[in-house]
Scaffold this motif. Structure first.
Motif, PDB file in Angstrom:
ATOM      1  N   VAL A 106       0.533  -1.306   0.124  1.00  0.00           N
ATOM      2  CA  VAL A 106      -0.239  -0.264   0.096  1.00  0.00           C
ATOM      3  C   VAL A 106       1.260   1.552  -0.007  1.00  0.00           C
ATOM      4  O   VAL A 106       1.592   1.256   1.090  1.00  0.00           O
ATOM      5  N   PHE A 107       0.592   1.979  -0.801  1.00  0.00           N
ATOM      6  CA  PHE A 107       1.724   3.008  -1.431  1.00  0.00           C
ATOM      7  C   PHE A 107       0.695   4.352  -0.243  1.00  0.00           C
ATOM      8  O   PHE A 107      -0.661   4.721  -0.344  1.00  0.00           O
ATOM      9  N   PRO A 108       1.789   5.582   0.257  1.00  0.00           N
ATOM     10  CA  PRO A 108       1.029   6.777   0.607  1.00  0.00           C
ATOM     11  C   PRO A 108       0.023   7.904  -1.011  1.00  0.00           C
ATOM     12  O   PRO A 108       1.117   7.319  -1.858  1.00  0.00           O
ATOM     13  N   ASP A 109      -0.515   8.343  -0.825  1.00  0.00           N
ATOM     14  CA  ASP A 109      -1.480   9.265  -1.693  1.00  0.00           C
ATOM     15  C   ASP A 109       0.472  10.137  -2.747  1.00  0.00           C
ATOM     16  O   ASP A 109       0.582  10.487  -1.742  1.00  0.00           O
ATOM     17  N   PRO A 110      -0.303   9.819  -4.016  1.00  0.00           N
ATOM     18  CA  PRO A 110       1.256  10.950  -4.400  1.00  0.00           C
ATOM     19  C   PRO A 110       0.832  11.930  -4.571  1.00  0.00           C
ATOM     20  O   PRO A 110       1.874  12.646  -5.277  1.00  0.00           O
ATOM     21  N   ASN A 111      -0.628  12.847  -4.178  1.00  0.00           N
ATOM     22  CA  ASN A 111      -0.402  13.929  -4.653  1.00  0.00           C
ATOM     23  C   ASN A 111      -0.657  14.664  -3.336  1.00  0.00           C
ATOM     24  O   ASN A 111      -0.322  16.042  -3.391  1.00  0.00           O
ATOM     25  N   THR A 112       0.173  14.127  -2.291  1.00  0.00           N
ATOM     26  CA  THR A 112       0.171  14.215  -1.077  1.00  0.00           C
ATOM     27  C   THR A 112       2.050  14.830  -0.558  1.00  0.00           C
ATOM     28  O   THR A 112       2.282  15.290   0.290  1.00  0.00           O
ATOM     29  N   PHE A 113       2.473  13.222  -1.353  1.00  0.00           N
ATOM     30  CA  PHE A 113       3.940  13.392  -1.804  1.00  0.00           C
ATOM     31  C   PHE A 113       4.807  12.700  -0.167  1.00  0.00           C
ATOM     32  O   PHE A 113       6.055  13.740   0.331  1.00  0.00           O
ATOM     33  N   ASP A 114       3.995  12.759   0.367  1.00  0.00           N
ATOM     34  CA  ASP A 114       4.047  11.535   1.831  1.00  0.00           C
ATOM     35  C   ASP A 114       3.970  10.778   2.187  1.00  0.00           C
ATOM     36  O   ASP A 114       3.369  10.363   1.812  1.00  0.00           O
ATOM     37  N   GLY A 115       3.869  10.485   3.405  1.00  0.00           N
ATOM     38  CA  GLY A 115       3.993   9.263   3.998  1.00  0.00           C
ATOM     39  C   GLY A 115       4.276   7.475   4.072  1.00  0.00           C
ATOM     40  O   GLY A 115       5.596   7.735   3.256  1.00  0.00           O
ATOM     41  N   ALA A 116       3.886   6.375   4.425  1.00  0.00           N
ATOM     42  CA  ALA A 116       5.160   5.168   4.485  1.00  0.00           C
ATOM     43  C   ALA A 116       4.821   4.663   3.876  1.00  0.00           C
ATOM     44  O   ALA A 116       3.463   4.231   3.075  1.00  0.00           O
TER      45      ALA A 116
END
Length: 206
Positions: A106-116
């Protein structure tokens, strides 16, 4: 509901594919490599919309593009992806999953440019964190990395061939919606190297 002048988002050259697609297609290309063909269907729920906020609230405008698109993207490496890009749902939810042979990532949202990045195996009750991103500068990350690459006289990651490849995919999705047939992708691109783990946006750009 939030944009004071939203008509352009519902015209040719925009819609959910061109508004949202660059973030998620770039992430998929970075994962699987270049795309080779696309198929898609699309629909328009309302042919006219009403501005809800700002000085032009209450004004209506025409909708000339599909506002809900479901696309199938085939990659040259053999993988495939299904995208649902829509202006119709009020639910603010993004899921970017990569399904593998042993688990789902599960990737973080590419729209927000952060997250694990998280991984869930069939025996897991919940996803577990697999990787935390390095320090980021949100939407300034690409520009900052470009500036540092230019200073260091090396290729930067936000390249023109990547942008062109994403643009062709989005254009072909629109074509596939109209023709109801697979549309080939003729351009190609190499995946960019990952940012190093110690990448620091706060460091001085020499």
């Amino acid at each position: 509901m939030w944009h004071p002048n939203p008509a352009f988002l519902f015209q040719l050259g925009a819609g959910p594919v061109f508004d949202l697609g660059p973030y998620y297609l770039t992430a998929l290309i970075q994962t699987f490599g270049p795309a080779s063909r696309v198929a898609a269907t699309g629909s328009t729920a309302r042919t006219r919309r009403t501005i809800a906020t700002g000085p032009r609230a209450g004004e209506e405008f025409d909708v000339t593009v599909p506002t809900h698109v479901s696309a199938s993207v085939q990659f040259a490496s053999g993988q495939s992806a299904t995208l649902v890009l829509t202006f119709e749902s009020p639910i603010q939810r993004t899921v970017l999953e990569i399904t593998g042979t042993e688990a789902t990532m599960v990737f973080p949202d590419p729209n927000t440019f952060d997250g694990a990045v998280a991984i869930q195996h069939p025996t897991d009750d919940v996803p577990r964190v697999a990787a935390e991103p390095p320090a980021l500068s949100s939407r300034g990350t690409g520009v900052l990395e470009m500036a540092r690459a230019i200073r260091a006289d090396r290729p930067h990651r936000a390249r023109g061939d990547l942008a062109f490849h994403v643009l062709e995919i989005m254009t072909r999705i629109g074509q596939a919606v109209t023709t109801t047939a697979y549309a080939p992708i003729t351009s190609t691109v190499r995946r960019a190297a990952l940012l190093p783990p110690d990448w620091d946006p706060g460091a001085r750009t020499l």
